[in-house]
Design an enzyme around this catalytic site. Structure first.
Site, PDB file in Angstrom:
ATOM      1  N   ASP A 171       0.609  -1.225  -0.135  1.00 30.22           N
ATOM      2  CA  ASP A 171      -0.106  -0.053  -0.068  1.00 30.22           C
ATOM      3  C   ASP A 171       0.864   1.372  -0.014  1.00 30.22           C
ATOM      4  OD1 ASP A 171      -2.010  -1.852   0.415  1.00 30.22           O
ATOM      5  OD2 ASP A 171      -2.713  -1.036   2.309  1.00 30.22           O
ATOM      6  N   HIS A 180       3.925  -2.286   3.041  1.00 29.89           N
ATOM      7  CA  HIS A 180       3.927  -0.759   2.189  1.00 29.89           C
ATOM      8  C   HIS A 180       5.055  -0.461   1.529  1.00 29.89           C
ATOM      9  CE1 HIS A 180       1.051  -0.700   5.819  1.00 29.89           C
ATOM     10  NE2 HIS A 180       0.366   0.300   5.052  1.00 29.89           N
TER      11      HIS A 180
HETATM   12 ZN   LIG Z   1      -2.353   3.012   3.278  1.00 33.95          ZN
END
Ligand SMILES: [Zn+2]
Length: 308
Positions: free
Chosen positions: A124, A278
Site C-alpha cells: 500500500d 507498504h
Molecule cells: Zn495506506
C-alpha cells in the site's frame, strides 16, 4: 468460480481483526526525503487537472449521479478525536453498521483472505521514490502482487505505475488523500475513489477493480458507496506491522519472524492469506524485499485469486 471459493473461505474464517493501524492525525504516508531524484520519462500535461495530492478532494457533479438509485446505509460520519483517531459513536457492544475499525466486523462480500494454499501479497501507499528497488526484485520473479496506490502519488509518479502495470501486477485504489473514510462525507468518499480511479485509468488505460480503505477503515456506508461505484473492498488477514517500523521500541525482526510463521503454517492452514505491507518508505521497502523470499511459498496475485 474461483471467486466463489474465495468467498467460501471468507465465510469459514473465524479470525477476528482488531484495528491494526492507528493513524497520526492527518499524516500522509512516508516521506521521500533522502531518496534518489525522480526522473520522469514522459510528460503528463493532465496532472494539473487533478486535486492537490494528499488533499481531500471534491467530486465532479456527475459522479454523485452514480449513487442516485443506490441504497446506502445511513451510518453517521464518524468524528475524530484531537489525536486523529476515530471516536466510536456506538454504545459498548453495539455495531449496527459493521465498522471494521471498532470491532473487526466484516461482510461476506469483503475480501479478507482467499482459498487454502494461496497467498496474495499486497503493498500500500505507493508509488513513492522508495518503491523501485521492490519493483526490481519482483521483476526477477514470475509471481505477481497487488499494489494499492494513492491517487496523489499516481499523478506524481505515473511512470512508476506504468512500470508495475506492464510487469503484470494488479493495481487497486487506496484513495486520493489517505484519510479515514468513515470520517468523510459521502461526497468526499466518492471523490476519493473516483479521482484515484480516473488517475489510474489515465496512466495505464485500465480501470481498477479492487480498493483498500486506508487503515482498513470501513463501515456499511463506505461499503455501499464502494460497491455502488463498482469496486471490491479488500482488507487483509495477515499484518506485517511494517507501518510501525519507525515506532520507538518496535522490533523490526518481528516482521521476519511473522513471515516465517505464516510460511510454515501455509500448507496446513485452513485458509489462505492476504498480507499487508507498504512501499511507503525505504525502511518498509527494505523489509518487503527481505521477507519476500520467505512468504513466497505459495502466493498468487489477488487478480488470480479472485478472477471469475
Ligand atoms: Zn495506506
Amino acid at each position: 468460480m474461483i471467486l466463489k471459493r474465495c468467498l467460501l473461505a471468507l465465510a469459514l474464517s473465524t479470525t477476528v481483526f482488531a484495528h491494526p493501524q492507528q493513524p497520526a492525525a492527518g499524516s500522509p504516508p512516508g516521506p521521500d526525503a533522502g531518496l534518489p531524484t525522480y526522473k520522469p520519462t514522459n510528460s503528463f500535461p493532465w496532472k494539473n487537472m487533478y486535486p492537490v495530492p494528499r488533499a481531500v478532494p471534491q467530486p465532479k457533479p456527475e459522479w454523485m449521479e452514480l449513487l442516485k438509485n443506490a441504497t446506502i446505509a445511513n451510518a453517521p460520519v464518524v468524528k475524530k478525536a484531537p489525536d486523529g483517531s476515530l471516536v466510536n459513536p456506538n454504545p459498548p457492544g453495539q455495531d449496527p453498521y459493521c465498522a471494521w475499525s471498532f470491532t473487526g466486523c466484516k461482510r461476506p462480500d469483503d475480501i479478507f483472505t482467499c482459498q487454502k494454499g494461496h497467498w496474495a501479497l499486497t503493498y500500500d501507499d505507493g508509488p513513492t521514490l522508495a518503491s523501485p528497488p521492490l519493483y526490481d526484485v519482483l521483476d526477477k520473479m514470475p509471481e505477481k502482487v497487488t499494489f494499492f496506490v494513492i491517487g496523489g502519488q499516481v499523478i506524481q509518479y505515473p511512470e512508476m505505475l506504468q512500470r508495475i502495470y506492464k510487469a503484470g501486477h494488479e493495481i487497486g485504489i487506496h484513495t486520493w488523500s489517505h484519510n479515514l473514510l468513515t470520517s468523510q462525507t459521502t461526497e468526499q468518499i466518492v471523490a476519493e475513489l473516483k479521482w484515484t480511479e480516473l488517475a489510474i485509468k489515465e496512466v495505464i488505460g485500465v480501470a481498477p477493480r479492487f480498493m483498500r480503505p486506508p487503515y482498513g477503515d470501513m463501515d456499511d456506508r463506505v461499503r455501499g458507496i464502494v460497491k455502488q461505484l463498482g469496486f471490491i473492498p479488500v482488507i487483509w488477514n495477515h499484518d506485517t506491522f511494517d507501518w510501525k517500523i519507525n515506532t520507538p521500541g518496535f522490533d523490526a525482526s518481528s516482521i521476519e519472524a511473522a513471515a516465517r510463521q505464516w510460511a510454515g503454517n501455509a500448507s496446513t492452514a485452513a485458509e489462505g492469506g492476504i498480507s499487508l505491507q507498504h512501499d511507503q518508505s525505504q525502511q518498509t521497502v527494505d523489509m518487503a524485499i527481505k521477507v519476500l523470499p520467505i512468504i513466497k511459498v505459495c502466493f498468487s496475485s489477488l487478480r488470480n485469486l479472485c478472477e471469475t
